[in-house]
Design an enzyme around this catalytic site. Structure first.
Site, PDB file in Angstrom:
ATOM      1  N   ASP A  40      -4.686  -5.751  -7.971  1.00  0.00           N
ATOM      2  CA  ASP A  40      -4.982  -5.109  -6.696  1.00  0.00           C
ATOM      3  C   ASP A  40      -5.220  -3.626  -7.002  1.00  0.00           C
ATOM      4  O   ASP A  40      -5.029  -3.173  -8.141  1.00  0.00           O
ATOM      5  CB  ASP A  40      -3.817  -5.296  -5.717  1.00  0.00           C
ATOM      6  CG  ASP A  40      -4.256  -5.231  -4.261  1.00  0.00           C
ATOM      7  OD1 ASP A  40      -5.355  -4.698  -3.990  1.00  0.00           O
ATOM      8  OD2 ASP A  40      -3.496  -5.688  -3.388  1.00  0.00           O
ATOM      9  N   HIS A  99       0.834  -1.207   0.000  1.00  0.00           N
ATOM     10  CA  HIS A  99       0.000   0.000   0.000  1.00  0.00           C
ATOM     11  C   HIS A  99       0.869   1.256   0.000  1.00  0.00           C
ATOM     12  O   HIS A  99       0.458   2.302  -0.515  1.00  0.00           O
ATOM     13  CB  HIS A  99      -0.922   0.034   1.224  1.00  0.00           C
ATOM     14  CG  HIS A  99      -2.016  -0.979   1.187  1.00  0.00           C
ATOM     15  ND1 HIS A  99      -1.829  -2.280   1.613  1.00  0.00           N
ATOM     16  CD2 HIS A  99      -3.299  -0.900   0.760  1.00  0.00           C
ATOM     17  CE1 HIS A  99      -2.966  -2.947   1.459  1.00  0.00           C
ATOM     18  NE2 HIS A  99      -3.867  -2.145   0.942  1.00  0.00           N
TER      19      HIS A  99
END
Length: 576
Positions: free
Chosen positions: A316, A244
């Protein structure tokens, strides 16, 4: 702005054919091949490209005007976003950034409204992994998550948990779950996977992954099942960084990857998984270019060629830092498609991403035949999971299908079988009688209170980094307790949590230490009594209370090896 050029009937979900568009690749044979080929033949290029995207939305109602939608999409409401871009899917969240979730009935109404706004039935997705990644909370049935299921060792329990989750999601109009997490958590300091993984053992992770794929997807065309998504290919388990916020590196060779990370994905494919999500990690020994797996043809060729997967490959989130370090946002969707991806999740700017793909096709960088292959996979997934025929859900049936007494009871029974007793050298457990003055302290405001209620005791939460004053208060409160339960989360990295536990042990009171997330905590203090729950949710605290009082015997086994000053092997677990 994209304009719908054809209309899809809700009942038949078929597209009017248009001979001007390129013919789809030959798909004779598989179930639904003729139907999805006919749909593809009638789609405009804009509609095809729309099917390649899954976007977030702002708001809890299809007609809710939200400033976030105006900022990000140029229109006010979630329904207008869908009508404008005609994406292949949307994804729901329960955080301050997107905030789509309130009650089961509200979620169902949002789903119905978005489906009405879409010409082609939507894949409505969510990250309902259970455990620490749970978007829809109570009254929906809650489970303790993957590592807890791994500790329980029951593929039947794993499959049933997924089946219950799927039935409840589908009742709310959600037809795709971005689960299960198929990563093998081989790195104990992994900051982003941890208990989201079933195990550090590839074989156990593979068995559990396949079981949950079966549970989520059910039988062919089932109106109560959802598309499962195994993630994060090629495996995010051996990282010490979070994709992330950065681009982690995994130093696996192909041979090491085959042995350590591939088995759960192989098992998912054998179980017929509808989609597989990529990881934003780099594997320099497989692709020296340094590209993240999401954009790496050599890495995704392992999935397509070595593992023989022909289902949907989805990225993702494209808003994550791990995929944005080497290229501008406008280039990333095209590079992902070139690498072998089919769907693009949450691009930072949907209009920029869509137009970049359209420009790549019109300029010859991508062929329409290449787009057709991906769209065909998306439509095939929608057909197989009954999305094309079952768009609307009955709002009046939601309450009777979500969080039913039967489901809640099963969740509790499954969770009872996951609690692991790691150490009981002082013979504190099980308690001879239910405590009359239990003190529950340590990590977790809600978690300590939930357990204290279950034990009929008092909660004194001290947080992740207890202050000296909080430690002193806990020690003082223990004077009136007949048993002290200390909850830990990240104790191995938090000296203050270790101090709290050490000081309470020094009082001479019976102390039960409990790792309520990663089980690695148990190796880092001399506490004679240690339990692991792998989850801090209410259902886990209820099962924990039952184990402490002797109502339930612990049967869980460590699904990971625990390193540290007092290590424990994979498979360790005590009973009484």
């Amino acid at each position: 702005m994209l304009r719908p050029l054809v209309v899809v009937a809700v009942a038949a979900a078929s597209v009017v054919a248009s001979p001007a568009h390129a013919a789809p690749p030959d798909q004779t044979g598989p179930p639904g091949a003729e139907r999805v080929a006919s749909m593809l033949a009638g789609m405009s290029l804009e509609q095809k490209v729309g099917q390649l995207f899954v976007t977030y939305l702002h708001g809890q109602s299809p007609d809710e005007a939200h400033p976030g939608n105006l900022r990000d999409f140029g229109v006010a409401t979630p329904a207008e976003v869908v009508a404008k871009y005609q994406p292949g899917g949307v994804i729901y969240f329960n955080n301050s950034s997107y905030d789509n979730i309130d009650t089961p009935r509200q979620i169902a109404a949002l789903s119905n409204g978005l489906q009405r706004a879409s010409d082609i039935p939507l894949a409505i997705s969510i990250d309902q992994e259970m455990g620490i990644v749970t978007r829809i909370g109570p009254p929906a049935t809650q489970f303790p998550g993957n590592m807890a299921l791994g500790a329980g060792r029951s593929t039947a329990d794993a499959e049933r948990a997924a089946e219950i989750t799927a039935r409840e999601l589908r009742a709310m109009g959600v037809n795709q779950n971005f689960a299960p997490d198929a990563d093998v958590n081989s790195n104990p300091v992994n900051p982003v996977i941890g208990v989201r993984s079933y195990s550090s053992d590839p074989a156990l992770a593979a068995e559990m992954t396949a079981a949950q794929v079966r549970g989520y997807q059910g039988r062919f065309l089932s109106p109560h099942a959802v598309s499962a998504t195994a993630k994060h290919f090629p495996g995010h388990g051996d990282t010490a960084e979070d994709s992330h916020t950065t681009l982690p590196k995994v130093d696996r060779t192909v041979e090491e990857w085959e042995r350590l990370d591939a088995p759960p994905f192989t098992a998912a494919i054998a179980a017929g998984v509808d989609s597989i999500m990529t990881a934003h990690i780099r594997m320099p020994k497989i692709d020296p270019s340094g590209e993240p797996a999401t954009l790496s043809k050599p890495v995704l060729d392992l999935l397509r060629d070595k593992l023989g997967y022909d289902g949907v490959v989805i990225t993702d989130s494209l808003a994550m830092a791990g995929v944005r370090q080497m290229h501008p946002d406008a280039e990333i969707p095209v590079l992902a498609l070139k690498a072998g991806v089919d769907q693009l999740l949450m691009p930072v700017k949907l209009d920029v991403a869509v137009n970049s793909v359209l420009a790549a096709v019109r300029g010859g960088e991508l062929t329409e035949e290449r787009i057709d292959r991906s769209v065909l996979r998306v439509l095939r997934m929608k057909f197989q999971r009954g999305m094309l025929n079952n768009r609307q859900v009955d709002l009046d049936q939601v309450a009777s299908r979500v969080g039913t007494p039967e489901h809640l009871a099963e969740a509790r029974r499954i969770t009872d079988r996951t609690i692991t007793a790691v150490r009981n050298s002082a013979g504190v457990l099980p308690l001879a009688a239910k405590p009359t003055a239990a003190l529950v302290t340590g990590w977790g405001e809600t978690t300590t209170r939930t357990l204290a209620t279950a034990l009929g005791g008092t909660a004194l939460p001290t947080g992740a980094a207890p202050t000296a004053a909080q430690v002193n208060a806990a020690v003082q409160a223990s004077a009136n307790a007949d048993v002290v339960v200390v909850l830990t989360n990240g104790l191995s990295q938090q000296a203050a949590q270790q101090t709290l536990l050490t000081r309470l042990l020094a009082t001479g009171k019976p102390v039960v230490a409990v790792a309520v997330r990663n089980p690695y905590d148990v190796a880092h203090t001399a506490a004679p009594t240690w339990l692991a729950t792998y989850s801090y949710g209410p259902v886990s605290m209820e099962s924990l209370a039952a184990v402490i009082t002797g109502e339930v015997a612990p049967t869980g086994k460590l699904p990971v090896a625990v390193p540290g000053p007092t290590p424990y092997p994979f498979g360790h677990g005590m009973g009484w």
